[in-house]
Design an enzyme around this catalytic site. Sequence first.
Site, PDB file in Angstrom:
ATOM      1  N   HIS A  72       9.203  16.970 -15.881  1.00  0.00           N
ATOM      2  CA  HIS A  72       7.818  17.463 -15.882  1.00  0.00           C
ATOM      3  C   HIS A  72       7.821  18.758 -16.684  1.00  0.00           C
ATOM      4  O   HIS A  72       8.175  19.821 -16.174  1.00  0.00           O
ATOM      5  CB  HIS A  72       7.386  17.698 -14.422  1.00  0.00           C
TER       6      HIS A  72
ATOM      7  N   CYS B 233       0.662  19.546 -18.878  1.00  0.00           N
ATOM      8  CA  CYS B 233       2.083  19.214 -18.807  1.00  0.00           C
ATOM      9  C   CYS B 233       2.290  17.748 -19.177  1.00  0.00           C
ATOM     10  O   CYS B 233       1.364  16.949 -19.116  1.00  0.00           O
ATOM     11  CB  CYS B 233       2.614  19.419 -17.393  1.00  0.00           C
TER      12      CYS B 233
ATOM     13  N   THR C 167       5.766  12.459 -10.025  1.00  0.00           N
ATOM     14  CA  THR C 167       5.349  13.853 -10.170  1.00  0.00           C
ATOM     15  C   THR C 167       3.832  13.919 -10.053  1.00  0.00           C
ATOM     16  O   THR C 167       3.127  12.980 -10.419  1.00  0.00           O
ATOM     17  CB  THR C 167       5.881  14.510 -11.466  1.00  0.00           C
TER      18      THR C 167
END
Lengths: 165, 211
Positions: A49, A32, A26
């Site tokens: 994520h 995040c 990711t």
Amino acid sequence: MDKTGTVVRVGIADMDTVREPDKIRTLGLGSCVGIVIYDETKKIAGMAHILLPDSGVTKQNPINQAKYADTAIPLLVEKLVDMGARRYAMKAKIAGGAEMFKVDNSSELLRIGPRNVEASLEELEKLRIPVIAKDVGGSIGRTIEFDPATSLLKIRKVNREELVI
Amino acid sequence: MDYNELSSFQLDVLREIGNIGAGNAATALSQLLNRKIEMVVPSVNIVSFDEMMELIGGADEVVVAILFRIFGDIPSNVYFVLSVEEAEMLVQTITGNPGFTIMDGDLDDGMAISVLEEIGNIVTGSYISALSDLTKLHMQPSVPHLGVDMAAAVLTYGLIDISKVSDYAIVIDSKINSAEKEKELKGNFFLLPHPDSLKVLFKTLGIEQNG
């Protein structure tokens, strides 16, 4: 001969699973958190994520479970079980949760990165999944890639050496 | 308000808002740099968070982003986004130091940060005041916050509030370009209104959707 798989990309508020020789990645984690859960022996891994700590804040219906730490982690575990991973063998590595901007006079946004990390750790603890390694906090973005063949998580940051945990 | 319920007329209005804001900003930047700055017709896109990162060139593309939070009648976030090269060029032009680079630690230099934040202030300030004049809504920008990092890392911050109610963002993207060929400059404004703010905006302008 080298077995080279494909790299599965996980988007924002998204999750996916892979099996060796594929890898999972990711991009651009800021506040995040990227959560990797894997079965070392079966060489199966999943990545989420997450964007927010707690699904309790949402006004959406139905909700996107991959967006919140408290809903994404149990769902990811179920997906891994469906693929043949064993619950008791699951381990986790997490990265992200930075504070990209020191803004805040609004309580909601205050410490969103650290709160995402805390919520992720809490949920993993609840499911008794040990956290083997983590690279969290700071004020820097991270791109992460997990290889289920080696159980290693590569972490790339702007202007820094690549880190492997 | 669900973004997908917006009528084409409402989208046109948002585009026009981006137009007026960026026009004002281009003038301000032009005066600051003493160069001709043009504006490209803005686009309004309803995009997923991943698509938004693609608009900028990819989630892990390094960008220089100056964030302003807008308080008042229509809480929103505005980013003024530059590529690293463009930001370096701006600082070089304004400070008269042609050796300035962002990635080699020169950004530890408080001067460069101040210059970038001040450029953001002037340019974004004129963008926002144009919107405020047009709509007669109260819009109070925060101080500038500079972030130099992967696009997704700096931009998801502006999506946190929106993400509680939506998996999509409405992006009003206005570009300004320098006309000179050898020193090209492109800046993007991303205005990210909260869904509730759109409701207030359309009500004020008298273009609420029926029903």
